[in-house]
Design a protein around this motif. Sequence first.
Motif, PDB file in Angstrom:
ATOM      1  N   ASP A   1       0.833  -1.201   0.000  1.00 46.09           N
ATOM      2  CA  ASP A   1       0.000   0.000   0.000  1.00 46.09           C
ATOM      3  C   ASP A   1       0.872   1.258   0.000  1.00 46.09           C
ATOM      4  O   ASP A   1       0.612   2.218  -0.750  1.00 46.09           O
ATOM      5  CB  ASP A   1      -0.907  -0.014   1.238  1.00 46.09           C
ATOM      6  CG  ASP A   1      -1.930   1.117   1.225  1.00 46.09           C
ATOM      7  OD1 ASP A   1      -2.138   1.724   0.168  1.00 46.09           O
ATOM      8  OD2 ASP A   1      -2.518   1.383   2.295  1.00 46.09           O
ATOM      9  N   ALA A   2       1.923   1.248   0.829  1.00 46.75           N
ATOM     10  CA  ALA A   2       2.813   2.414   0.904  1.00 46.75           C
ATOM     11  C   ALA A   2       3.532   2.653  -0.418  1.00 46.75           C
ATOM     12  O   ALA A   2       3.719   3.800  -0.842  1.00 46.75           O
ATOM     13  CB  ALA A   2       3.829   2.206   2.030  1.00 46.75           C
ATOM     14  N   ALA A   3       3.930   1.569  -1.086  1.00 46.48           N
ATOM     15  CA  ALA A   3       4.610   1.703  -2.379  1.00 46.48           C
ATOM     16  C   ALA A   3       3.666   2.319  -3.417  1.00 46.48           C
ATOM     17  O   ALA A   3       4.066   3.186  -4.211  1.00 46.48           O
ATOM     18  CB  ALA A   3       5.100   0.340  -2.851  1.00 46.48           C
TER      19      ALA A   3
ATOM     20  N   HIS B   1      10.637   2.044   5.103  1.00 43.98           N
ATOM     21  CA  HIS B   1      10.636   1.517   6.471  1.00 43.98           C
ATOM     22  C   HIS B   1       9.807   0.241   6.580  1.00 43.98           C
ATOM     23  O   HIS B   1      10.183  -0.695   7.304  1.00 43.98           O
ATOM     24  CB  HIS B   1      10.099   2.578   7.433  1.00 43.98           C
ATOM     25  CG  HIS B   1      10.960   3.796   7.522  1.00 43.98           C
ATOM     26  ND1 HIS B   1      12.276   3.753   7.935  1.00 43.98           N
ATOM     27  CD2 HIS B   1      10.696   5.095   7.244  1.00 43.98           C
ATOM     28  CE1 HIS B   1      12.779   4.974   7.919  1.00 43.98           C
ATOM     29  NE2 HIS B   1      11.852   5.795   7.493  1.00 43.98           N
ATOM     30  N   LEU B   2       8.703   0.174   5.860  1.00 45.11           N
ATOM     31  CA  LEU B   2       7.870  -1.024   5.914  1.00 45.11           C
ATOM     32  C   LEU B   2       8.538  -2.198   5.204  1.00 45.11           C
ATOM     33  O   LEU B   2       8.447  -3.347   5.659  1.00 45.11           O
ATOM     34  CB  LEU B   2       6.500  -0.731   5.303  1.00 45.11           C
ATOM     35  CG  LEU B   2       5.633   0.223   6.139  1.00 45.11           C
ATOM     36  CD1 LEU B   2       4.398   0.656   5.371  1.00 45.11           C
ATOM     37  CD2 LEU B   2       5.222  -0.436   7.457  1.00 45.11           C
ATOM     38  N   LEU B   3       9.233  -1.932   4.104  1.00 44.18           N
ATOM     39  CA  LEU B   3       9.994  -2.999   3.444  1.00 44.18           C
ATOM     40  C   LEU B   3      11.117  -3.497   4.343  1.00 44.18           C
ATOM     41  O   LEU B   3      11.407  -4.702   4.391  1.00 44.18           O
ATOM     42  CB  LEU B   3      10.557  -2.494   2.114  1.00 44.18           C
ATOM     43  CG  LEU B   3       9.544  -2.307   0.972  1.00 44.18           C
ATOM     44  CD1 LEU B   3      10.193  -1.594  -0.213  1.00 44.18           C
ATOM     45  CD2 LEU B   3       8.971  -3.654   0.527  1.00 44.18           C
ATOM     46  N   LEU B   4      11.758  -2.582   5.060  1.00 45.11           N
ATOM     47  CA  LEU B   4      12.805  -2.976   6.005  1.00 45.11           C
ATOM     48  C   LEU B   4      12.218  -3.799   7.152  1.00 45.11           C
ATOM     49  O   LEU B   4      12.854  -4.744   7.645  1.00 45.11           O
ATOM     50  CB  LEU B   4      13.508  -1.735   6.563  1.00 45.11           C
ATOM     51  CG  LEU B   4      14.424  -0.997   5.593  1.00 45.11           C
ATOM     52  CD1 LEU B   4      14.885   0.330   6.184  1.00 45.11           C
ATOM     53  CD2 LEU B   4      15.646  -1.854   5.238  1.00 45.11           C
ATOM     54  N   ALA B   5      10.999  -3.472   7.573  1.00 42.84           N
ATOM     55  CA  ALA B   5      10.344  -4.242   8.622  1.00 42.84           C
ATOM     56  C   ALA B   5      10.043  -5.659   8.144  1.00 42.84           C
ATOM     57  O   ALA B   5      10.221  -6.636   8.890  1.00 42.84           O
ATOM     58  CB  ALA B   5       9.051  -3.542   9.052  1.00 42.84           C
ATOM     59  N   VAL B   6       9.600  -5.788   6.897  1.00 45.17           N
ATOM     60  CA  VAL B   6       9.356  -7.115   6.325  1.00 45.17           C
ATOM     61  C   VAL B   6      10.652  -7.920   6.284  1.00 45.17           C
ATOM     62  O   VAL B   6      10.681  -9.109   6.642  1.00 45.17           O
ATOM     63  CB  VAL B   6       8.753  -6.986   4.908  1.00 45.17           C
ATOM     64  CG1 VAL B   6       8.669  -8.360   4.233  1.00 45.17           C
ATOM     65  CG2 VAL B   6       7.373  -6.352   4.970  1.00 45.17           C
ATOM     66  N   ALA B   7      11.726  -7.275   5.871  1.00 44.05           N
ATOM     67  CA  ALA B   7      13.016  -7.963   5.807  1.00 44.05           C
ATOM     68  C   ALA B   7      13.471  -8.412   7.192  1.00 44.05           C
ATOM     69  O   ALA B   7      13.932  -9.548   7.378  1.00 44.05           O
ATOM     70  CB  ALA B   7      14.064  -7.041   5.182  1.00 44.05           C
TER      71      ALA B   7
END
Length: 408
Positions: free
Chosen positions: A275-277, A298-304
Amino acid sequence: GPLKGAARGGACAFWATGLCMLTTQPTMEEPSLLPALPVVPLISGVQNLVGIVVAEVMTDLGSDSTAKVPEMVRVAALAVSSLTKAEAANPSREKAQLAMREALTSFLQQVTLPFCKGLVEIYEKGAQKVSHSVAETLRLQCQCLASASRLQLADEVRKEAVATLFSLGVAAGAVAGSVAGDAAEANAEEQIAPSDALPVSSASVVASSALVDASLDSGLLQQLVQHTPALKGKQLNTLRGCAAAELLCSQVVGLSNLDAGSSDLLVTLSKSSQDAAAQLAKVLAAGKTHEHQPAALHLLLAVAALSEHLDSGDRVAADGKASEFVSTVCASLSTACSALGKHLTEPMLAAVVRSCGALARLAGVPTTAGKAISEAMPPPMQTCLDGLGHFAAPLGSDIMGLLRGNLQ
């Protein structure tokens, strides 16, 4: 006539608090008389009065963010802090624990939550500084909120405490421009004279630290993602949305309480990153610039980070769900990469590659022997190729190192 019952207890607590205030020096962390007083009766006796004082303080702060907090509020918060520390170090018997939890719950509801929620509103209005007494009281009140999780209070109390801490960190972080605080700077701020006003960044540091102390689990983090307005829709492109995503990422990175709900949290985070992307792509496609690190990163980093946490041991529920949630997460990451297209940055791609490496190990990569590559391509590998396909710049050494590690 003579006071009896609750009225008598309240009067004794009031005068005990006054005596503590008389023995307090500006440089003292704790009044010298406080350890000698029965804490549960003390906080039970003064919480109604302190609650009234807090309401008045919030009114004053609404017109002057550098207004001061009366010493009574700080002493009461210190009493609660000393109680929770003692309980954590040396748990009391069941009857005493019940009384302590009841007193702590009541204090949170009448004093701590109204104080912290009031500051959230003040920060959301753009307040830049607070007085030293407000900052010190906030630190103590945040410790009280963190204790609600550690001491196993009722679920609704724990959820409200965590949500309030998170809202406070987001509101203060948005004003400060970044949730990430400098610990050295925060320590230096504590040496400022009590009459000086402290920048709003100190509140974001305090709230973030308290969230760490609260020992959050996957369920509480899931609740934050689902019920934080700043992490929804167009809000993701605001400074508050970026602050919320950054603070959430820092909590996921430090997550140690993994359980069967961690895979659900991972799916939720991946959908939020998607959604953020999409929201970021709309802004960039319109020719607008993004002056701060976007929520999508930041959300992609959280997923990682969560993918790597789950891959670090055997803590994923061994019920055959791994391949199912891995496919869902990979689909969200692929969609995020597609939405960003040429706007996919190297840090974002690195987060996707990290996620794919951990997810591939979680799900297990099937052999390609005797199968066409298109049939055997596991979702993590396909997602990694999708990200590489959308990345418009030459690959840097960091990305190459991650790819090499995944292949091995």
